[in-house]
Scaffold this motif. Structure first.
Motif, short mmCIF file in Angstrom:
data_model
loop_
_atom_site.label_atom_id
_atom_site.label_comp_id
_atom_site.label_asym_id
_atom_site.label_seq_id
_atom_site.Cartn_x
_atom_site.Cartn_y
_atom_site.Cartn_z
N GLY A 1 -64.08 -63.53 14.84
CA GLY A 1 -65.42 -63.99 15.28
C GLY A 1 -65.32 -64.85 15.41
N ILE A 2 -64.68 -66.50 15.37
CA ILE A 2 -64.54 -67.76 14.51
C ILE A 2 -63.88 -68.28 15.39
N PHE A 3 -64.26 -68.87 16.42
CA PHE A 3 -62.24 -69.75 17.17
C PHE A 3 -63.21 -70.61 18.02
N ASP A 4 -61.94 -71.13 17.84
CA ASP A 4 -62.28 -72.17 18.70
C ASP A 4 -61.93 -73.00 20.13
N VAL A 5 -62.65 -72.79 20.84
CA VAL A 5 -62.13 -72.38 22.26
C VAL A 5 -61.20 -73.69 22.44
N ASP A 6 -61.56 -74.73 22.07
CA ASP A 6 -60.80 -76.12 22.59
C ASP A 6 -59.13 -75.72 21.94
N GLU B 1 -69.07 -70.51 21.70
CA GLU B 1 -68.40 -70.05 21.94
C GLU B 1 -69.09 -69.92 23.83
N VAL B 2 -70.84 -70.64 23.37
CA VAL B 2 -71.31 -69.65 24.50
C VAL B 2 -71.27 -71.14 25.52
N ALA B 3 -71.02 -72.32 25.15
CA ALA B 3 -70.65 -73.56 26.13
C ALA B 3 -69.50 -73.80 26.78
N ASN B 4 -68.55 -72.88 26.71
CA ASN B 4 -67.00 -73.00 27.43
C ASN B 4 -67.57 -71.74 28.61
N GLU C 1 -79.07 -78.25 20.02
CA GLU C 1 -78.46 -78.24 18.17
C GLU C 1 -77.57 -78.85 18.58
N ILE C 2 -76.65 -78.28 19.58
CA ILE C 2 -75.21 -79.06 19.39
C ILE C 2 -74.81 -80.02 20.23
N HIS C 3 -76.18 -80.11 20.94
CA HIS C 3 -76.97 -81.65 22.16
C HIS C 3 -75.42 -81.31 23.60
N CYS C 4 -75.62 -79.74 23.12
CA CYS C 4 -74.93 -79.45 24.53
C CYS C 4 -75.48 -79.70 25.68
N SER C 5 -75.93 -80.24 27.06
CA SER C 5 -77.00 -80.23 28.20
C SER C 5 -76.54 -78.76 29.29
N LEU D 1 -66.37 -73.23 32.32
CA LEU D 1 -66.57 -74.82 32.12
C LEU D 1 -66.04 -75.50 31.12
N VAL D 2 -66.41 -76.71 30.94
CA VAL D 2 -65.38 -77.72 30.13
C VAL D 2 -66.90 -78.19 29.66
N GLU D 3 -67.67 -78.09 28.91
CA GLU D 3 -68.64 -79.25 28.37
C GLU D 3 -68.75 -79.41 27.04
N ASP D 4 -69.38 -80.73 26.67
CA ASP D 4 -69.49 -81.98 25.75
C ASP D 4 -70.51 -81.27 24.75
N TYR D 5 -69.49 -81.69 23.75
CA TYR D 5 -70.99 -80.63 22.43
C TYR D 5 -70.42 -81.59 20.92
N GLU D 6 -71.31 -81.38 20.74
CA GLU D 6 -70.85 -82.24 19.44
C GLU D 6 -70.16 -80.66 17.94
N LYS D 7 -69.26 -81.52 18.17
CA LYS D 7 -67.94 -81.14 16.69
C LYS D 7 -68.76 -80.77 15.43
#
Length: 309
Positions: free
Chosen positions: A97-102, A145-148, A178-182, A211-217
């Motif tokens: 349920g928790i996974f770092d896509v990077d 998870e949604v960002a990418n 909230e995580i500064h993803c555009s 996608l490869v999106e930038d956001y605050e980790k």
């Protein structure tokens, strides 16, 4: 090269149900597939639910958890190396349920995996009736998870109103902000009852990419955010389990319960229990194990056990 699809999703969103449908579709297209389950629990219920897919064109593998992050990454890479020699056309990966896509991207760009595998799609499954109030940490996990994701697949749309679906998409977009993803979700959201999926929907998923999106980790320790409680060999009657699940969700003293799942024996038959805040379902299953699993935040084991006894 072997295509690899990553299927992410919030706890209880319906990832396993989707994988069963997606895998059957791929096999109908003549593909040989491998499914890699990543689970940190003592009992991998999802692995048991996928057993019915095993056969000539589908194999199941699992990466065992219960170790630190570096150890887990090594196990993940080692398992993919072994699977790279099995002749699959596509590998489906269902993380915990928790996974770092990077971590997924990094692993597939390392030798020798970069010579065998090609990233296909990142698919995120989200309950169409997503909880309105989640902790900051839970919202971060959801947004990361949604960002990418190449596509965001809403589950249980047949049970959600148009307004609930609108609120869910709005919640996802707020979490991304909230995580500064555009990124702003629009056409990549697939909103349709899975039972009504046609070639059109499956083709859109297969071509969705990532996608490869930038956001605050943020540093996220899954053990500090989400808990998993196991209640084994309790021999709980089916009617009592359904009633207990409703009580557990309704009582704030139990904690922030997100999901209750497991197996119950009804005479000689096994039933799969899957309960969320919105619904409780029971489905026949060929093989089970006497276990109920409660997943959530800041759980009160004593209070939950009270309702199960």
């Amino acid at each position: 090269m072997v295509k690899v699809d990553l299927i992410t999703g919030f706890l209880g969103s319906g990832k396993t149900t989707f994988i069963k449908k997606y895998a059957r579709y791929l096999m109908e297209q003549g593909q040989n597939i491998g499914i890699l389950e990543n689970d940190f629990g003592a009992i991998n219920v999802d692995m048991m639910l996928l057993r019915e897919l095993e056969g000539e064109n589908c194999e199941l593998e699992m990466v065992a958890g219960g170790c630190d992050k570096d150890c887990y990454r090594r196990r993940f890479k080692t398992k993919l190396i072994a699977m790279g020699m099995c002749g699959y056309d596509r590998v489906l990966i269902e993380p915990s349920g928790i996974f770092d896509v990077d971590d997924f991207f990094d692993a597939l760009h390392e030798e020798p995996l970069d010579r065998w595998y090609q990233i296909g799609n990142v698919i995120t499954v989200v309950d169409a009736s997503l909880e309105k109030t989640l902790s900051k940490e839970a919202d971060y996990v959801l947004a990361s998870e949604v960002a990418n994701a190449g596509c965001v697949l809403l589950s249980k749309t047949q049970d959600a109103s148009a307004e609930e679906i609108r609120q869910t998409v709005a919640h996802l977009n707020r979490a991304l902000q909230e995580i500064h993803c555009s990124r702003v979700l629009k056409d990549e959201v697939i909103c349709k009852d899975w039972e009504d999926f046609t070639e059109k929907e499956f083709k859109k998923i297969l071509e969705s990419g990532y996608l490869v999106e930038d956001y605050e980790k943020l540093y996220v320790d899954q053990d500090e955010i989400f808990q998993t409680l196991f209640f084994m060999d309790e021999k709980i009657a089916v009617s009592k389990a359904k009633h207990a699940a409703k009580k557990i969700f309704a009582d704030p003293a139990c904690g922030g319960v997100l999901r209750v799942k497991g197996f119950l024996q009804d005479g000689k038959n096994w039933l799969e229990l899957n309960a969320t805040q919105h619904e409780t379902t029971l489905k026949p299953i060929g093989v089970g194990q006497d276990v109920l699993i409660v997943i959530g935040e800041k759980l009160n084991e004593e209070k939950i056990r009270y309702y199960l006894e």
